[in-house]
Design a protein around this motif. Structure first.
Motif, PDB file in Angstrom:
ATOM      1  N   GLN A 144       0.827  -1.201   0.000  1.00  0.00           N
ATOM      2  CA  GLN A 144       0.000   0.000   0.000  1.00  0.00           C
ATOM      3  C   GLN A 144       0.866   1.257   0.000  1.00  0.00           C
ATOM      4  OE1 GLN A 144      -3.253   0.046  -0.436  1.00  0.00           O
ATOM      5  NE2 GLN A 144      -3.156   2.276  -0.534  1.00  0.00           N
ATOM      6  N   ALA A 145       1.959   1.222   0.769  1.00  0.00           N
ATOM      7  CA  ALA A 145       2.885   2.354   0.759  1.00  0.00           C
ATOM      8  C   ALA A 145       3.490   2.537  -0.625  1.00  0.00           C
ATOM      9  CB  ALA A 145       3.985   2.137   1.795  1.00  0.00           C
ATOM     10  N   GLU A 148       0.976   4.294  -2.850  1.00  0.00           N
ATOM     11  CA  GLU A 148       0.918   5.728  -2.573  1.00  0.00           C
ATOM     12  C   GLU A 148       2.137   6.444  -3.154  1.00  0.00           C
ATOM     13  OE1 GLU A 148      -1.662   7.019  -1.455  1.00  0.00           O
ATOM     14  OE2 GLU A 148      -2.724   5.395  -0.462  1.00  0.00           O
ATOM     15  N   LEU A 149       3.316   5.824  -3.031  1.00  0.00           N
ATOM     16  CA  LEU A 149       4.539   6.442  -3.550  1.00  0.00           C
ATOM     17  C   LEU A 149       4.479   6.589  -5.063  1.00  0.00           C
ATOM     18  CD1 LEU A 149       7.385   7.466  -2.835  1.00  0.00           C
ATOM     19  CD2 LEU A 149       8.216   5.131  -3.195  1.00  0.00           C
ATOM     20  N   SER A 255      -0.151   9.099   3.736  1.00  0.00           N
ATOM     21  CA  SER A 255      -0.602   7.718   3.638  1.00  0.00           C
ATOM     22  C   SER A 255       0.571   6.756   3.503  1.00  0.00           C
ATOM     23  CB  SER A 255      -1.548   7.568   2.449  1.00  0.00           C
ATOM     24  OG  SER A 255      -2.049   6.261   2.369  1.00  0.00           O
ATOM     25  N   CYS A 256       1.579   7.153   2.724  1.00  0.00           N
ATOM     26  CA  CYS A 256       2.760   6.300   2.532  1.00  0.00           C
ATOM     27  C   CYS A 256       3.482   6.059   3.855  1.00  0.00           C
ATOM     28  CB  CYS A 256       3.688   6.950   1.513  1.00  0.00           C
ATOM     29  SG  CYS A 256       5.197   6.013   1.166  1.00  0.00           S
ATOM     30  N   ALA A 314      -3.997   4.612   4.205  1.00  0.00           N
ATOM     31  CA  ALA A 314      -3.218   3.385   4.028  1.00  0.00           C
ATOM     32  C   ALA A 314      -3.631   2.292   5.008  1.00  0.00           C
ATOM     33  CB  ALA A 314      -1.725   3.679   4.138  1.00  0.00           C
TER      34      ALA A 314
END
Length: 394
Positions: A144-145, A148-149, A255-256, A314
Motif C-alpha cells: 500500500q505504501a 501511494e509512492l 498515507s505512505c 493506508a
C-alpha cells in the motif's frame, strides 16, 4: 520486519520489477491529458478520453485477473501488457499526426488490458507467506505504501517529462517502464503462485461478505476522487493553481508513511473490527480539510490537514485488502483484488463528479464535505455488511 520480508529468495527481484511497472499507473492519465489538450486545445476531449479508458479498465480488469488466476501471471501479464503498450503508442501516434478524435478513444481504451501489478504482487506475498498472518500484514502494508509512492511520484514525473522534453514524452516513458517492469516481474518464476485452471469455490461476487466489502471500496474511492477535485478547485480559487498538485501530494505522502508504520505493528483482533476502527479514524480525519478551509481559509492549513488526513487511508486499505484476501476463494485471488481495484476506480469517478459538481454549484470549500460523506458511507457499509452476514448466519 521489512528486512525479514526481503530476505526471502526472489522477493527483491519481483518487487523491483513490480515497482517499475507500477509507476506508470500514476503517469498515463496525466500524460494523456497534457498531450491531448496541448495538441487539440480541448481539456474536455482529454477528460473524455481518459474517462473512457477508466471505464474500459473497470470492465476489463476482472477478466484479465481471472485469466491470470487460471493460466498464471507470466503467461497472461506479458501479452496483456503488450496490448496495453500498443494502445499507448497508438494514442501517441494518433495525437502526433492529427488522427480523428474517435481514434483517441479507441487507442486509449486498448490500455485497459494493463495488468493489475499491485494485485499480482500481493498475490505473490499471499502465496509465499501463507499461514503467517503477521508477515502478510507487513507485506500488504508495504504494497500500500508503494501504491501511494507511485501515485505521488507518477504525476510529477509525467508533468516534468511532458513539459521539459515534448508532449508525448510522458506516455512514451510510461509505456517503456511498464513493459520493462512486467518482463522483470514475470521472469521471477520461483515466487509466482501456481495457476488454478479449475479454481475452487464460487466467483468472488457470489461469496458472502465480499459484495459489502467491494461497496466499501467504492465509497473509499469516492473519498480519493472527491478530495482530489476539491483540493485542486480550492487551490485554483485561492489563486494558487500551480501548487495544487503539490498540496494534494501531501495526502499521499501521509498515507505512505502511515502505511510503513502500520506494517510494523502486530495485527490484533478480528480483521472486521480493525477495519471498523480504521474507517472510523478515516471518517474523523477527513473532516480536517473541511475545517481547515472553512475556519482558517488558508492553503498552508489545508496542506497540513491533508498530510494528517492521509495517514488514515493506508491502514484502511491495508486492512480491507487483508480481509478481502481472507474471504476470496482459493485460486481466485487475482480476480478478487481486481474487483477491489474496479470498485476503487468506480468510486474515484463518482467522487470526482460529485466533488466537482459541489465545488461548481456551492463553493470550493463545500467540496470538502463530499470526502467526509464518502468516508462515513464506507463506515456504515462495513457495519451494515457485518450485521447482514450475522443475520444470514442465524
Amino acid at each position: 520486519m521489512y528486512r525479514r520480508l526481503f530476505s526471502l529468495p526472489g522477493t527483491r527481484a519481483f518487487t523491483a520489477g513490480n515497482l517499475i511497472a507500477r509507476l506508470p499507473a500514476g503517469m498515463f492519465s496525466v500524460s494523456a491529458v497534457v498531450m491531448i489538450a496541448g495538441s487539440r486545445g480541448s481539456y474536455a476531449l482529454a477528460g473524455a478520453v481518459t474517462a473512457t479508458g477508466l471505464a474500459a479498465t473497470a470492465l476489463a480488469g476482472p477478466w484479465i485477473a481471472r485469466l491470470t488466476d487460471r493460466h498464471g501471471q507470466s503467461r497472461t501479464a506479458v501479452p496483456a501488457t503488450v496490448v496495453a503498450v500498443l494502445g499507448s503508442v497508438s494514442l501517441l501516434l494518433c495525437v502526433r499526426y492529427g488522427a480523428p478524435d474517435w481514434t483517441l478513444f479507441a487507442a486509449y481504451a486498448a490500455t485497459a488490458t494493463t495488468p493489475n501489478t499491485g494485485g499480482m504482487s500481493r498475490a505473490r506475498w499471499a502465496h509465499l507467506l501463507a499461514g503467517d498472518t503477521e508477515a502478510l500484514h507487513t507485506a500488504n502494508s508495504f504494497e500500500q505504501a508503494a501504491d501511494e509512492l507511485c501515485f505521488m511520484l507518477g504525476p510529477a514525473l509525467a508533468a516534468f517529462l511532458c513539459g521539459t522534453f515534448f508532449p508525448e514524452a510522458g506516455t512514451l516513458t510510461g509505456a517503456v517502464l511498464l513493459l520493462t517492469g512486467i518482463l522483470i516481474f514475470t521472469a521471477q518464476r520461483s515466487t509466482e503462485p501456481p495457476p488454478r485452471p479449475t479454481p475452487k469455490g464460487a466467483p468472488p461476487l457470489r461469496v458472502p461478505g465480499i459484495p459489502p466489502l467491494l461497496a466499501g471500496f467504492v465509497a473509499t474511492g469516492a473519498v480519493f476522487g472527491s478530495m482530489e477535485v476539491a483540493t485542486l478547485a480550492y487551490a485554483n480559487a485561492t489563486g494558487h493553481r500551480a501548487v495544487g498538485g503539490a498540496v494534494l501530494a501531501l495526502q499521499a505522502a501521509g498515507s505512505c508513511v502511515a502505511g510503513l508504520l502500520y506494517g510494523r505493528l502486530k495485527p490484533a483482533g478480528a480483521p472486521e473490527l480493525r477495519l471498523w476502527w480504521c474507517l472510523l479514524a478515516m471518517s474523523g480525519l477527513m473532516t480536517l480539510p473541511l475545517l481547515a478551509t472553512t475556519a482558517l481559509g488558508s492553503l498552508p492549513a489545508l496542506a497540513a490537514a491533508l498530510l494528517v488526513a492521509g495517514m488514515a487511508t493506508a491502514p484502511t486499505m491495508v486492512t480491507a485488502m487483508t480481509l478481502l484476501q481472507h474471504r476470496t476463494p482459493e485460486g481466485r485471488l487475482n480476480e478478487g483484488m481486481s474487483l477491489a481495484v474496479t470498485g476503487l476506480l468506480l468510486g474515484i469517478a463518482c467522487g470526482s463528479a460529485a466533488g466537482g459538481w459541489t465545488a461548481d454549484h456551492a463553493s470550493p470549500t463545500a467540496g470538502f464535505a463530499v470526502p467526509v460523506a464518502a468516508a462515513a458511507t464506507a463506515l456504515l457499509t462495513a457495519v451494515s455488511g457485518r450485521a447482514a452476514s450475522r443475520a444470514t448466519a442465524v
